[in-house]
Design an enzyme around this catalytic site. Sequence first.
Site, PDB file in Angstrom:
ATOM      1  N   LYS A  74      74.795  45.779   8.337  1.00 37.62           N
ATOM      2  CA  LYS A  74      73.835  46.584   7.584  1.00 37.62           C
ATOM      3  C   LYS A  74      74.230  46.631   6.108  1.00 37.62           C
ATOM      4  O   LYS A  74      75.416  46.634   5.774  1.00 37.62           O
ATOM      5  CB  LYS A  74      73.785  48.011   8.145  1.00 37.62           C
ATOM      6  CG  LYS A  74      73.200  48.119   9.532  1.00 37.62           C
ATOM      7  CD  LYS A  74      73.176  49.569   9.994  1.00 37.62           C
ATOM      8  CE  LYS A  74      72.632  49.684  11.412  1.00 37.62           C
ATOM      9  NZ  LYS A  74      71.214  49.325  11.485  1.00 37.62           N
ATOM     10  N   ARG A 120      67.828  46.930  21.840  1.00 32.32           N
ATOM     11  CA  ARG A 120      66.973  46.345  22.876  1.00 32.32           C
ATOM     12  C   ARG A 120      67.787  45.550  23.893  1.00 32.32           C
ATOM     13  O   ARG A 120      67.371  45.390  25.043  1.00 32.32           O
ATOM     14  CB  ARG A 120      65.898  45.478  22.217  1.00 32.32           C
ATOM     15  CG  ARG A 120      66.387  44.263  21.487  1.00 32.32           C
ATOM     16  CD  ARG A 120      65.369  43.721  20.493  1.00 32.32           C
ATOM     17  NE  ARG A 120      65.180  44.630  19.356  1.00 32.32           N
ATOM     18  CZ  ARG A 120      64.317  44.416  18.380  1.00 32.32           C
ATOM     19  NH1 ARG A 120      63.559  43.327  18.382  1.00 32.32           N
ATOM     20  NH2 ARG A 120      64.195  45.278  17.392  1.00 32.32           N
TER      21      ARG A 120
END
Length: 508
Positions: free
Chosen positions: A282, A356
Amino acid sequence: MTALTLSTAAAPGLRADAIVIGVAKGAKGPIVAPGAETVDKAYDGRLAGILETLGASGAEGEVTKLPAPAGFKAPLVLAVGLGQEPEKDAGFDPEALRKAAGAAARTLTGAKKAVFALPVTDAADIGAIGEGVVLGAYSFDAYKHNGDDAKAKNGKAPLAEAALLGGKPRDAAHKAAVLRAAAVGEELNRARDLINMPPNDLDPEAFAALAQTAAKEHGIKVQVLDEKALAKGGYGGILGVGSGSASAPRLVKLSYTSSKAKKNLAFVGKGITYDSGGISLKPAGHNETMKCDMSGAAAVFAAVVAAARLGLEVNVTGWLALAENMPSGSATRPGDVLRMYSGKTVEVLNTDAEGRLVLADALWAASAEKPDAIVDVATLTGAMMLALGSRTFGIMANDDAFRSALHEAAEEVGEPAWPMPLPEHLRKGMDSTVADIANMGERMGGGLVAGLFLREFVGEGITWAHLDIAGPAFNEGGPFGYTPKGGTGTAVRTLVRLAELTASGDLG
């Protein structure tokens, strides 16, 4: 936690630190809400005018303090805004009462007892006020120097006791409403505590241990799969995400069963105890709050415990998919292919699309038990925040009626949500030349793409919904209503309400 009691006594005669009353926005200025008649009388019927002079308008969340009249056993009257005055013969919305009670409880930090003389027409109002009090009084202070004394900032403890007027202590519905408010509020606050814990203390193993302790206390069966069991079982998604961390992943199964249950629900929570993005690191400025990436697992955990405490006549299984997503020499790389628990292979194009992957394994595990419905909860995509903002979560599902029912349940309990589609044309973007599916697709509509990915791992014929709580899970702004700064516990109440509706057979 703040203790809740019911009282039929008149407000002036109760010993307390403060009396809380409601004030609403009327056509010609603020009006004193029902429930505060004896207080208004003590001001010779001039309370509305006094409040207006002090600047009160009745706006939602507005708090005004004034000295109590002579003869009162409480020194302070606290008037809290309820928003617009309802139409004739219509009561105040329960969420307005919940927010007002929460704002008052936050203001009364340090008080030992407060009397809540807010408008009450039925047990639902009692429950809303009680819930607002418990949620509004919340503070997270375990890591402050005075944390051992359960004190909040400025050395003040949260409101210790709230006496709710307008309720009847011997009325079964009123008593049940208070017990429910306490159970749901306390478990939601448990979720907030977990979300607020620093990641150096809440890794997957520690989270699993806390779940085991709570499960034992409330008669919930618990099973924890460690890294060896995950490897033996073929949980490639959870293992792949956790492979870069020194803290090994876990899959926790919590099973609450009722002898009277006719339906089975499965809740699946994303539990990334810290998300650095992995190799797809990130950017600066996006890491500081990533301890909250386990908010979905916290919500599922709290909801299962709440169902057990309430004795709901429905079987509820919670799946906590726990991992820490870190970059290292052993971390999953963009371009790697993972073999999931379902047997499908996934090409990892972005290691920051990790939620996910852990959810996919847990969804397939939940599907194997053939529940009547599965709901997963996750801080999944920044795209959902762009679409719906910071206070509303998105609902996707493979069944329109179920999606609508969840939306209604969320709105009923005061959790803003919005139904979102699963456009079939977006599925093609996840086609992979080397695997069954890629973990990334088109950039536009990224929140919907994530939902389509998850749908691939739900068993055939099983009703399923996905709650993307990325926006409201963590409040980076100032507190409002009963919502604190930091972890919010979003989705706990929606899941509990879904369980209640399922148990009663009233699910739409």
